[in-house]
Design an enzyme around this catalytic site. Structure first.
Site, PDB file in Angstrom:
ATOM      1  N   ASP A  27       0.453  -1.020  -0.090  1.00  0.00           N
ATOM      2  CA  ASP A  27      -0.049  -0.064   0.047  1.00  0.00           C
ATOM      3  C   ASP A  27       0.724   1.202   0.241  1.00  0.00           C
ATOM      4  O   ASP A  27       0.534   1.694   1.194  1.00  0.00           O
ATOM      5  CB  ASP A  27      -0.938  -0.151   1.074  1.00  0.00           C
ATOM      6  CG  ASP A  27      -2.000  -1.374   1.195  1.00  0.00           C
ATOM      7  OD1 ASP A  27      -2.000  -1.766   0.338  1.00  0.00           O
ATOM      8  OD2 ASP A  27      -2.944  -1.350   2.096  1.00  0.00           O
ATOM      9  N   LYS A 132      -6.660  -4.909  -3.312  1.00  0.00           N
ATOM     10  CA  LYS A 132      -7.309  -5.152  -1.800  1.00  0.00           C
ATOM     11  C   LYS A 132      -8.454  -4.589  -1.107  1.00  0.00           C
ATOM     12  O   LYS A 132      -8.116  -2.922  -0.717  1.00  0.00           O
ATOM     13  CB  LYS A 132      -5.886  -6.117  -1.010  1.00  0.00           C
ATOM     14  CG  LYS A 132      -5.067  -4.552  -0.376  1.00  0.00           C
ATOM     15  CD  LYS A 132      -4.201  -4.981   0.268  1.00  0.00           C
ATOM     16  CE  LYS A 132      -3.013  -4.501   1.351  1.00  0.00           C
ATOM     17  NZ  LYS A 132      -3.769  -3.527   2.011  1.00  0.00           N
ATOM     18  N   CYS A 165      -2.148  -2.801   7.970  1.00  0.00           N
ATOM     19  CA  CYS A 165      -1.832  -3.358   6.796  1.00  0.00           C
ATOM     20  C   CYS A 165      -1.147  -4.242   6.461  1.00  0.00           C
ATOM     21  O   CYS A 165      -0.850  -5.513   6.018  1.00  0.00           O
ATOM     22  CB  CYS A 165      -2.290  -2.751   4.896  1.00  0.00           C
ATOM     23  SG  CYS A 165      -3.669  -1.944   5.210  1.00  0.00           S
TER      24      CYS A 165
HETATM   25  N1  TIU Z   1      -2.260   0.115   3.913  1.00  0.00           N
HETATM   26  C1  TIU Z   1      -2.765   0.841   5.906  1.00  0.00           C
HETATM   27  O1  TIU Z   1      -2.283   0.400   6.864  1.00  0.00           O
HETATM   28  N2  TIU Z   1      -4.242   1.242   5.842  1.00  0.00           N
HETATM   29  C2  TIU Z   1      -4.663   1.386   7.011  1.00  0.00           C
HETATM   30  O2  TIU Z   1      -5.771   2.057   7.002  1.00  0.00           O
HETATM   31  N3  TIU Z   1      -3.170   2.312   7.423  1.00  0.00           N
HETATM   32  C3  TIU Z   1      -4.263   2.937   8.672  1.00  0.00           C
HETATM   33  O3  TIU Z   1      -2.265   3.387   9.295  1.00  0.00           O
HETATM   34  N4  TIU Z   1      -4.819   4.076   8.926  1.00  0.00           N
END
Ligand code: TIU
Length: 228
Positions: A27, A132, A165
């Protein structure tokens, strides 16, 4: 010829073969790293995350040169939000909800500018890109099938955020039988103490979730393997 890598890690040394190992980049999207995206909509200061980009780039470049498999993930939802549970959309009191229009397009929606991986780590042709809908990279995605097709056994993780994530994906991978290593300087959280805690909990109890190591250890091992 298989190329075996061996390097110091915690809680003990890590070994893998390039051909049976994937680099999984979680991500690294504008939505988390740049102002105006999902991360900021949740009330976070996103400035901290950009600092890991050069270390991630160095590992990605070396792994590509070695011919290793690269997987990029994006947290993203369909434009009709059919894959976004209301519980996820409505939790808390965000400035902008998933699907709302922000400065980089609709928040966390596939195809929108904010949902793209940052240019510095842009996926190359033939690299795997997994969209995802959850925090974990395996939930409701074809990732397990893609890895099994290539007989991948070990995963090297980078990306954001460490305790959300990245950690969720590592735990999902661990339960599916993969050996997982988190590159310490290639992951970041909006909360530095959560990053520290995650690194500690991954490698506690004899590596209950996996290993952690600085990226320099991996890069040095790759340099040695090339010269061998
Ligand atoms: N990619 C991921 O970690 N999504 C989140 O929502 N992370 C947060 O720390 N909010």
């Amino acid at each position: 010829m298989t190329r075996k890598l061996q390097f110091d890690a915690q809680p003990f040394g890590f070994e893998c073969e390039v051909e049976r190992t994937a680099l999984v980049i979680i991500d690294m999207q504008r939505d988390f790293i740049e102002p105006g995206g999902f991360g900021e909509s949740l009330g976070n200061d996103v400035a901290l995350l950009a600092a890991i980009v050069p270390a991630c780039q160095a590992v990605l470049t070396a792994w590509r040169q070695a011919g290793g498999l690269v997987v990029h993930t994006r947290e993203s939802h369909r434009p009709d939000l059919a894959d976004c549970p209301p519980a996820k959309r409505n939790r808390g009191n965000p400035l902008l909800r998933i699907g709302d229009l922000g400065p980089m397009g609709r928040i966390l929606v596939q195809g929108e500018p904010g949902n793209q991986i940052i240019d510095a780590l842009k996926p190359a042709a033939l690299e795997i890109v997994i969209d995802k809908p959850g925090k974990g990279a395996f939930y409701a995605t074809p990732l397990q099938a893609r890895l099994q097709e290539r007989a991948i056994r070990k995963l090297l993780f980078m990306g954001v955020t460490t305790e959300v994530c990245v950690q969720t994906s590592m735990r999902e991978a661990n339960d599916r039988g993969y050996d997982c290593l988190l590159l310490e300087d290639c992951t970041e959280s909006y909360f530095p103490r959560f990053k520290t805690a995650t690194l500690e909990m991954v490698r506690a109890q004899g590596g209950i979730v996996g290993w952690t190591a600085p990226s320099a250890h991996l890069l040095a091992a790759m340099g040695k393997a090339q010269n061998a």
